[in-house]
Design an enzyme around this catalytic site. Sequence first.
Site, PDB file in Angstrom:
ATOM      1  CG  ASP A   1      -0.335  -0.390   2.471  1.00 46.43           C
ATOM      2  OD1 ASP A   1       0.932  -0.619   2.471  1.00 46.43           O
ATOM      3  OD2 ASP A   1      -0.894  -0.617   3.577  1.00 46.43           O
TER       4      ASP A   1
ATOM      5  CG  ASN B   1      -8.977  -1.076  11.799  1.00 49.37           C
ATOM      6  OD1 ASN B   1      -7.785  -1.903  11.411  1.00 49.37           O
ATOM      7  ND2 ASN B   1      -9.171  -0.053  11.028  1.00 49.37           N
TER       8      ASN B   1
ATOM      9  CG  HIS C   1      -5.722  -2.091   8.544  1.00 48.00           C
ATOM     10  ND1 HIS C   1      -5.998  -0.729   8.830  1.00 48.00           N
ATOM     11  CD2 HIS C   1      -4.345  -2.468   8.733  1.00 48.00           C
ATOM     12  CE1 HIS C   1      -4.530  -0.329   9.006  1.00 48.00           C
ATOM     13  NE2 HIS C   1      -4.026  -1.137   9.053  1.00 48.00           N
TER      14      HIS C   1
ATOM     15  CD  GLU D   1      -8.919   1.103   7.492  1.00 45.41           C
ATOM     16  OE1 GLU D   1      -8.528   0.258   7.986  1.00 45.41           O
ATOM     17  OE2 GLU D   1      -8.341   2.429   7.690  1.00 45.41           O
TER      18      GLU D   1
END
Length: 243
Positions: free
Chosen positions: A67, A136, A138, A143
């Site tokens: 990313d 979280n 990811h 996400e």
Amino acid sequence: MRVYCAADYNHASRVAANIISAQVIMKPDCVLGLATGSTPIGTYEELIRRYEQGDLDFSGVHSINLDEYRGLSPENDQSYRYFMNTHLFDSINIDKKNTYVPDGLEPDSEKACRDYEEIIRTHGGVDLQILGLGHNGHIGFNEPGSTFEKETHCVTLSETTREANARFFSSMDEVPTEAYTMGIGSIMQAKKIVVIVTGEGKREIVKKAFLGPITPEVQASVLQLHNDVILVGDEAALAGFPR
Ligand code: GLP
């Protein structure tokens, strides 16, 4: 899934570096899927040490990163391209031409994603994918949401992710709001995946991701469906995790 519980961060880094080293030795022209974040820094330091000792040769290796923040240039010290250069590429003999990170400066998000998909496709996919785990759940910047995205796409970063990553920026305002990330489909196509989780802060999410239901709300949970995943953690992250 295999679980390797290391004593601490340094030990986990050595274990992850062992796996990557084996891959590079067994297939010198392999494609490595690489990750950023604080977790793999120790792994990259180990790889550099082994390269300096003459035990590893990266001259035939290609790498594809997960990313990049949208809007950050490669020279920006918070971009993931900058991270990869300074934490790994500048210190080993990989040819930078063979290292790929999404183009954060490409304003046309559809083009940025299409170009990256083409890079993944022409390389025939990833042999060994390194992953960290967001708080979280990811992976890359996929996400929590209602679907598992297949291909490279542009994401709006969640507030929890921006807050978690704000520690690297001088103020919250500077944390980008968007990123380009490889999709879950591409990540799942990697032949082998190593997930590195260290520290108490990851204890709950690692349980949710690998022992809980498979749901796009916890994107990493999809890894339960991959047939060659090694989870490398330390005692702090894997406390209470069945081994
Ligand atoms: C970022 C990256 C992820 C990484 C995550 C965890 O958001 N996009 O690829 O896994 O951070 O970071 P850390 O290893 O610092 O906990």
